[in-house]
Design an enzyme around this catalytic site. Sequence first.
Site, PDB file in Angstrom:
ATOM      1  N   HIS D  75       0.784  -1.128  -0.278  1.00  0.00           N
ATOM      2  CA  HIS D  75      -0.137   0.068   0.026  1.00  0.00           C
ATOM      3  C   HIS D  75       0.909   1.277   0.023  1.00  0.00           C
ATOM      4  CE1 HIS D  75      -3.687  -2.008   0.784  1.00  0.00           C
ATOM      5  NE2 HIS D  75      -3.008  -3.123   1.301  1.00  0.00           N
ATOM      6  N   SER D  85      15.380  -2.910  11.100  1.00  0.00           N
ATOM      7  CA  SER D  85      16.230  -3.410   9.873  1.00  0.00           C
ATOM      8  C   SER D  85      17.111  -4.544  10.442  1.00  0.00           C
ATOM      9  CB  SER D  85      17.046  -2.087   9.643  1.00  0.00           C
ATOM     10  OG  SER D  85      18.315  -2.523   8.809  1.00  0.00           O
ATOM     11  N   ARG D 182      -8.098  -5.512   2.858  1.00  0.00           N
ATOM     12  CA  ARG D 182      -7.347  -6.354   3.901  1.00  0.00           C
ATOM     13  C   ARG D 182      -8.550  -6.897   4.853  1.00  0.00           C
ATOM     14  NH1 ARG D 182      -3.174  -8.125   0.646  1.00  0.00           N
ATOM     15  NH2 ARG D 182      -2.285  -6.144  -0.139  1.00  0.00           N
TER      16      ARG D 182
END
Lengths: 228, 228, 228, 228
Positions: D75, D85, D182
């Site tokens: 999206h 990360s 969703r």
Amino acid sequence: MTVELVKHAAEDSDVATAARVSTIGENHDRIVDLTKDAGLINYLMRDRHGSPFEHTSFTFFVEAPIFVAREFFRHRAGWSYNEESGRYKELQPVFYVPADGRPLRQVGKPGAYRFELGTYKQHMMVTGDIRRVSTEAYTTYKRLLDLDVAREVARMVLPVNIFTSFYATCNARSLMHFLSLRTKDETSKFPSFPQQEIEMVASKMEDTFSLQMPLTWDAFQANGRVAP
Amino acid sequence: MTVELVKHAAEDSDVATAARVSTIGENHDRIVDLTKDAGLINYLMRDRHGSPFEHTSFTFFVEAPIFVAREFFRHRAGWSYNEESGRYKELQPVFYVPADGRPLRQVGKPGAYRFELGTYKQHMMVTGDIRRVSTEAYTTYKRLLDLDVAREVARMVLPVNIFTSFYATCNARSLMHFLSLRTKDETSKFPSFPQQEIEMVASKMEDTFSLQMPLTWDAFQANGRVAP
Amino acid sequence: MTVELVKHAAEDSDVATAARVSTIGENHDRIVDLTKDAGLINYLMRDRHGSPFEHTSFTFFVEAPIFVAREFFRHRAGWSYNEESGRYKELQPVFYVPADGRPLRQVGKPGAYRFELGTYKQHMMVTGDIRRVSTEAYTTYKRLLDLDVAREVARMVLPVNIFTSFYATCNARSLMHFLSLRTKDETSKFPSFPQQEIEMVASKMEDTFSLQMPLTWDAFQANGRVAP
Amino acid sequence: MTVELVKHAAEDSDVATAARVSTIGENHDRIVDLTKDAGLINYLMRDRHGSPFEHTSFTFFVEAPIFVAREFFRHRAGWSYNEESGRYKELQPVFYVPADGRPLRQVGKPGAYRFELGTYKQHMMVTGDIRRVSTEAYTTYKRLLDLDVAREVARMVLPVNIFTSFYATCNARSLMHFLSLRTKDETSKFPSFPQQEIEMVASKMEDTFSLQMPLTWDAFQANGRVAP
């Protein structure tokens, strides 16, 4: 020109918090450490890590002439707009006329224009002509409305110096991108040549930005006014 | 109004190929099977799988009045623009004047306006007034330029019915979103009330679209003209 | 890693043509003058006039591990994607294993990491472990599928080094932004520290870009590899 | 799955205020009239006037497996992300394992799949296999880190059911678009077939949304859960 901050959810700590998820995961209820945040924000700006600056939101209410709004709305990414409609609403007779100090003469080559003050005669002609055409156009607009002509047709005679008003919502990243192009500043790494009237709007927005997010603004300034 | 297709990389098979990567992986040198593609494209449209329609590109050159361009440029996602600049170029004296058949009277309530033809007197007044104000404004514009006033200042007197020109690049998805809002069509699932002048532009773009991507256009039409 | 140019509508003259609409209006059937175009493109790049670069389109087909795709898809503005789906398709047993020359040791501080070659033992362990875990995971995946477990559940065991494939469509501006962040280059004005595997993909895309739009690529290179 | 609302600037009156600028100009300090606002918001939703819903902002902190994050980050429009990360941080050993009630068998045709509960044996195999592969992968990951292998290399063995965490900022319009795709809901005008795990996340976001913007949520629900 009017620029009002209607609401905002934008603080320096939003940037630092979002950035730290990369390295330390959840941390959004941590104590704010201004020194560390300043260093982190400066690093993000310098190395162009732009996304942490997006978790912020500013909504402005702006009143400006159509020729300014037209330049403004060219900014698409990270900007949302709702504007007064000449189809749904009778427009008010408020027109922009350049003030005395507004430079009127463009000299130099494309891409490197500069402006110089006009002569007395130029100022008299410019303000006189703009007032006259604006008045005549608005009188015609009203007469067409009185004849029951649709607003969307009657408005076709109105000049681009008539004021419009709009809400503009952005985030700190899209705002800095706007500022980098719509202000002139000697500390800027890249040249820009905004029309003075949009710079007047941009400058008021920058005042608000620097107050709400001082560390981010400092880093923007310190890194050549390049949006990350 | 001018709408020219400058270039494009947009075929129905682009949509089908991109969609099939979900289910069968690489397939971009496959033989095109129009029947299968039509079925797949219709399914994607119906269930709002929008992303496969984005791997396509149309570039249009448009000439339209400023009041149309202002509505056009509000479309941000999936659109790119470059427009003639009143700061860099002397604008030409081309102005929009409504043709005879243009309905002039707005009746009904906000959100459900409809338009009716104007009276003879209304038409005379509208076309006369628009011509007169446009001429007077342009004469003033030229006089200010002759006085060595900067273009960006002189243009402030020009009305929003002066023509501008621009390149607009989009993909099939962003184009369908534009068409769904800027055309009126009885087969549409959602009402829309575009100003007639932008509908004239949109309609020409739709002609091009239906020729270049007939299966996609059929599916758009068959599914209530809702962009996926 | 696979990078194929599936189709494109992208030439240097597209940029020049779109830019000239600002100053001279319609000009899309003009004769191409490479010297003038090169100068104009360089000026646009230098002064960050980004929009003319958007009237171009590249569609790539890419095969890369999931950990690369995850970084790739973070690029949102001006990018469109369709990817192979682990819900709709049985995934193939193709896994990424670092080659011999792949540096394995990270040294230095966050924001200024550099990489050094691994020892013989490290290489043996890395390739051995990655092969073993990949094989074990895929065997488990297949066994679950054989037991009639849904693909979307069975795939949960697969590691992020499994290959995926996708179509990615971008324009020259969004592509340059991607390249500026996902390649390392000494001529770059800003540092970037991409993971080597995404740089392998980016580098192949840059080869294509430099062939299709040589003047634009030259200007990108000459101006510090900053996207306009 | 974790979904926390970190901060927001989002109320129903933001939508109404922005919309009214079209028809009555500035009105941002007006008294809120819930009945009028509800009617206006319903009208905007029904006729797909989407832009007024964009002057709102929600920031969520989400913890979810990588295979959910991968769907989430597709999206693009109106969404901003910052994620943990695997290059900068050692990942924690938290893995998703389907709970007892999670349907395991997919039946029906593409585009119209449905799911049925698994057998006892299927559940035993699925949970056992996922735990085993996750444990083995994480043990390998840690051993590689202990050998001084870079995090970005060692993480290649980790499966897509490992948890990641991220900040996601959106506005009411982009949030509704996400929810329409969703979640599954019988009142929805368009079918959608989200994977259950992303629906768990979406459902928590919808709870927050309906509390913060009850009139907007009502209108979304009443108009077939189509984002405007």
